[in-house]
Design a protein around this motif. Structure first.
Motif, PDB file in Angstrom:
ATOM      1  N   MET A   1       0.831  -1.212   0.000  1.00  8.68           N
ATOM      2  CA  MET A   1       0.000   0.000   0.000  1.00  8.68           C
ATOM      3  C   MET A   1       0.866   1.263   0.000  1.00  8.68           C
ATOM      4  N   MET A   2       1.977   1.239   0.710  1.00  3.07           N
ATOM      5  CA  MET A   2       2.855   2.411   0.712  1.00  3.07           C
ATOM      6  C   MET A   2       3.535   2.587  -0.647  1.00  3.07           C
ATOM      7  N   GLY A   3       3.805   1.479  -1.335  1.00  2.00           N
ATOM      8  CA  GLY A   3       4.343   1.577  -2.693  1.00  2.00           C
ATOM      9  C   GLY A   3       3.347   2.217  -3.649  1.00  2.00           C
ATOM     10  N   ILE A   4       2.087   1.845  -3.497  1.00  2.00           N
ATOM     11  CA  ILE A   4       1.035   2.469  -4.308  1.00  2.00           C
ATOM     12  C   ILE A   4       0.937   3.954  -3.987  1.00  2.00           C
ATOM     13  N   ARG A   5       1.126   4.299  -2.727  1.00  2.00           N
ATOM     14  CA  ARG A   5       1.077   5.716  -2.331  1.00  2.00           C
ATOM     15  C   ARG A   5       2.208   6.506  -2.994  1.00  2.00           C
ATOM     16  N   VAL A   6       3.410   5.925  -3.007  1.00  2.00           N
ATOM     17  CA  VAL A   6       4.537   6.596  -3.653  1.00  2.00           C
ATOM     18  C   VAL A   6       4.246   6.788  -5.143  1.00  2.00           C
ATOM     19  N   ALA A   7       3.654   5.775  -5.763  1.00  2.00           N
ATOM     20  CA  ALA A   7       3.284   5.897  -7.181  1.00  2.00           C
ATOM     21  C   ALA A   7       2.259   7.015  -7.375  1.00  2.00           C
ATOM     22  N   CYS A   8       1.319   7.143  -6.434  1.00  2.00           N
ATOM     23  CA  CYS A   8       0.323   8.224  -6.524  1.00  2.00           C
ATOM     24  C   CYS A   8       1.003   9.587  -6.453  1.00  2.00           C
ATOM     25  N   PHE A   9       2.013   9.717  -5.576  1.00  2.00           N
ATOM     26  CA  PHE A   9       2.743  10.989  -5.507  1.00  2.00           C
ATOM     27  C   PHE A   9       3.411  11.304  -6.843  1.00  2.00           C
ATOM     28  N   GLY A  10       4.001  10.305  -7.477  1.00  3.03           N
ATOM     29  CA  GLY A  10       4.631  10.532  -8.778  1.00  3.03           C
ATOM     30  C   GLY A  10       3.628  10.883  -9.848  1.00  3.03           C
ATOM     31  N   LEU A  11       2.468  10.237  -9.812  1.00  2.94           N
ATOM     32  CA  LEU A  11       1.446  10.489 -10.822  1.00  2.94           C
ATOM     33  C   LEU A  11       0.834  11.883 -10.704  1.00  2.94           C
ATOM     34  N   VAL A  12       0.902  12.491  -9.528  1.00  8.73           N
ATOM     35  CA  VAL A  12       0.361  13.843  -9.344  1.00  8.73           C
ATOM     36  C   VAL A  12       1.034  14.819 -10.311  1.00  8.73           C
ATOM     37  N   PHE A  13       2.329  14.606 -10.598  1.00  8.04           N
ATOM     38  CA  PHE A  13       3.068  15.534 -11.460  1.00  8.04           C
ATOM     39  C   PHE A  13       2.926  15.204 -12.942  1.00  8.04           C
ATOM     40  N   VAL A  14       2.373  14.034 -13.252  1.00  6.94           N
ATOM     41  CA  VAL A  14       2.259  13.604 -14.644  1.00  6.94           C
ATOM     42  C   VAL A  14       0.831  13.744 -15.165  1.00  6.94           C
ATOM     43  N   HIS A  49      -3.260  14.958 -15.449  1.00  7.21           N
ATOM     44  CA  HIS A  49      -3.997  16.216 -15.478  1.00  7.21           C
ATOM     45  C   HIS A  49      -5.474  15.930 -15.279  1.00  7.21           C
ATOM     46  N   GLY A  50      -6.207  16.926 -14.847  1.00  3.73           N
ATOM     47  CA  GLY A  50      -7.658  16.802 -14.709  1.00  3.73           C
ATOM     48  C   GLY A  50      -8.054  15.958 -13.504  1.00  3.73           C
ATOM     49  N   TRP A  51      -9.121  15.200 -13.698  1.00  7.65           N
ATOM     50  CA  TRP A  51      -9.677  14.436 -12.582  1.00  7.65           C
ATOM     51  C   TRP A  51      -8.762  13.288 -12.144  1.00  7.65           C
ATOM     52  N   LEU A  52      -7.929  12.776 -13.057  1.00 10.52           N
ATOM     53  CA  LEU A  52      -6.996  11.709 -12.672  1.00 10.52           C
ATOM     54  C   LEU A  52      -5.957  12.206 -11.667  1.00 10.52           C
ATOM     55  N   ARG A  53      -5.556  13.476 -11.802  1.00 10.09           N
ATOM     56  CA  ARG A  53      -4.621  14.049 -10.830  1.00 10.09           C
ATOM     57  C   ARG A  53      -5.267  14.074  -9.451  1.00 10.09           C
ATOM     58  N   TRP A  54      -6.576  14.402  -9.394  1.00 14.92           N
ATOM     59  CA  TRP A  54      -7.258  14.440  -8.102  1.00 14.92           C
ATOM     60  C   TRP A  54      -7.390  13.039  -7.489  1.00 14.92           C
ATOM     61  N   VAL A  55      -7.581  12.052  -8.338  1.00 15.30           N
ATOM     62  CA  VAL A  55      -7.634  10.668  -7.848  1.00 15.30           C
ATOM     63  C   VAL A  55      -6.290  10.289  -7.240  1.00 15.30           C
ATOM     64  N   ALA A  56      -5.186  10.671  -7.888  1.00 10.44           N
ATOM     65  CA  ALA A  56      -3.854  10.377  -7.366  1.00 10.44           C
ATOM     66  C   ALA A  56      -3.608  11.114  -6.051  1.00 10.44           C
ATOM     67  N   ILE A  57      -4.067  12.351  -5.943  1.00 12.20           N
ATOM     68  CA  ILE A  57      -3.903  13.120  -4.697  1.00 12.20           C
ATOM     69  C   ILE A  57      -4.686  12.464  -3.563  1.00 12.20           C
ATOM     70  N   ILE A  58      -5.917  12.086  -3.858  1.00 12.69           N
ATOM     71  CA  ILE A  58      -6.742  11.429  -2.832  1.00 12.69           C
ATOM     72  C   ILE A  58      -6.107  10.099  -2.415  1.00 12.69           C
ATOM     73  N   GLY A  59      -5.596   9.354  -3.381  1.00 12.07           N
ATOM     74  CA  GLY A  59      -4.926   8.101  -3.052  1.00 12.07           C
ATOM     75  C   GLY A  59      -3.711   8.312  -2.172  1.00 12.07           C
ATOM     76  N   ALA A  60      -2.925   9.342  -2.458  1.00 10.25           N
ATOM     77  CA  ALA A  60      -1.730   9.629  -1.663  1.00 10.25           C
ATOM     78  C   ALA A  60      -2.080  10.072  -0.251  1.00 10.25           C
ATOM     79  N   VAL A  61      -3.226  10.696  -0.087  1.00  4.49           N
ATOM     80  CA  VAL A  61      -3.625  11.181   1.239  1.00  4.49           C
ATOM     81  C   VAL A  61      -4.340  10.103   2.048  1.00  4.49           C
ATOM     82  N   VAL A  62      -5.175   9.309   1.402  1.00  2.00           N
ATOM     83  CA  VAL A  62      -6.026   8.353   2.115  1.00  2.00           C
ATOM     84  C   VAL A  62      -5.337   7.000   2.355  1.00  2.00           C
ATOM     85  N   LEU A  63      -4.465   6.566   1.463  1.00  3.64           N
ATOM     86  CA  LEU A  63      -3.849   5.247   1.582  1.00  3.64           C
ATOM     87  C   LEU A  63      -3.093   5.011   2.891  1.00  3.64           C
ATOM     88  N   PRO A  64      -2.383   5.982   3.469  1.00  2.00           N
ATOM     89  CA  PRO A  64      -1.687   5.699   4.729  1.00  2.00           C
ATOM     90  C   PRO A  64      -2.627   5.263   5.847  1.00  2.00           C
TER      91      PRO A  64
END
Length: 96
Positions: free
Chosen positions: A34-47, A49-64
């Motif tokens: 799960m922490m590996g998925i969180r790190v991937a979400c942090f990387g995806l935030v910079f790549v 755009h749009g609603w997918l970026r928000w999904v990655a942000i939510i994943g990075a915040v909620v997964l821990p």
């Protein structure tokens, strides 16, 4: 076999409960995944755009939260059933 002599009872352990070390190792693997998925979400935030970026942000915040909850969720201990078995050498003697 002599009349007064008893055969030793051999038990199978295939139905025994999971060891605490195995349970802990499984929880650690789940947490690290799960922490590996969180790190991937942090990387995806910079790549992304749009609603997918928000999904990655939510994943990075909620997964821990979920990672910690599942890592601390210890299985309740279950009593294993022990079943007597006849060793292979004794089976051959009994069949003859």
């Amino acid at each position: 076999m002599a009349e007064g002599k008893q055969r030793p009872v051999v038990h199978t352990v295939t139905s025994a409960q999971t060891s605490p070390a195995d349970d802990q190792a499984q929880r650690i693997r789940r947490y690290l995944t799960m922490m590996g998925i969180r790190v991937a979400c942090f990387g995806l935030v910079f790549v992304l755009h749009g609603w997918l970026r928000w999904v990655a942000i939510i994943g990075a915040v909620v997964l821990p939260y979920f990672a910690v909850v599942t890592a601390n969720a210890v299985r309740p201990s279950q009593s294993g059933t022990i079943q007597p078995v006849t060793p292979q050498a004794d089976r051959n003697r009994l069949e003859q």
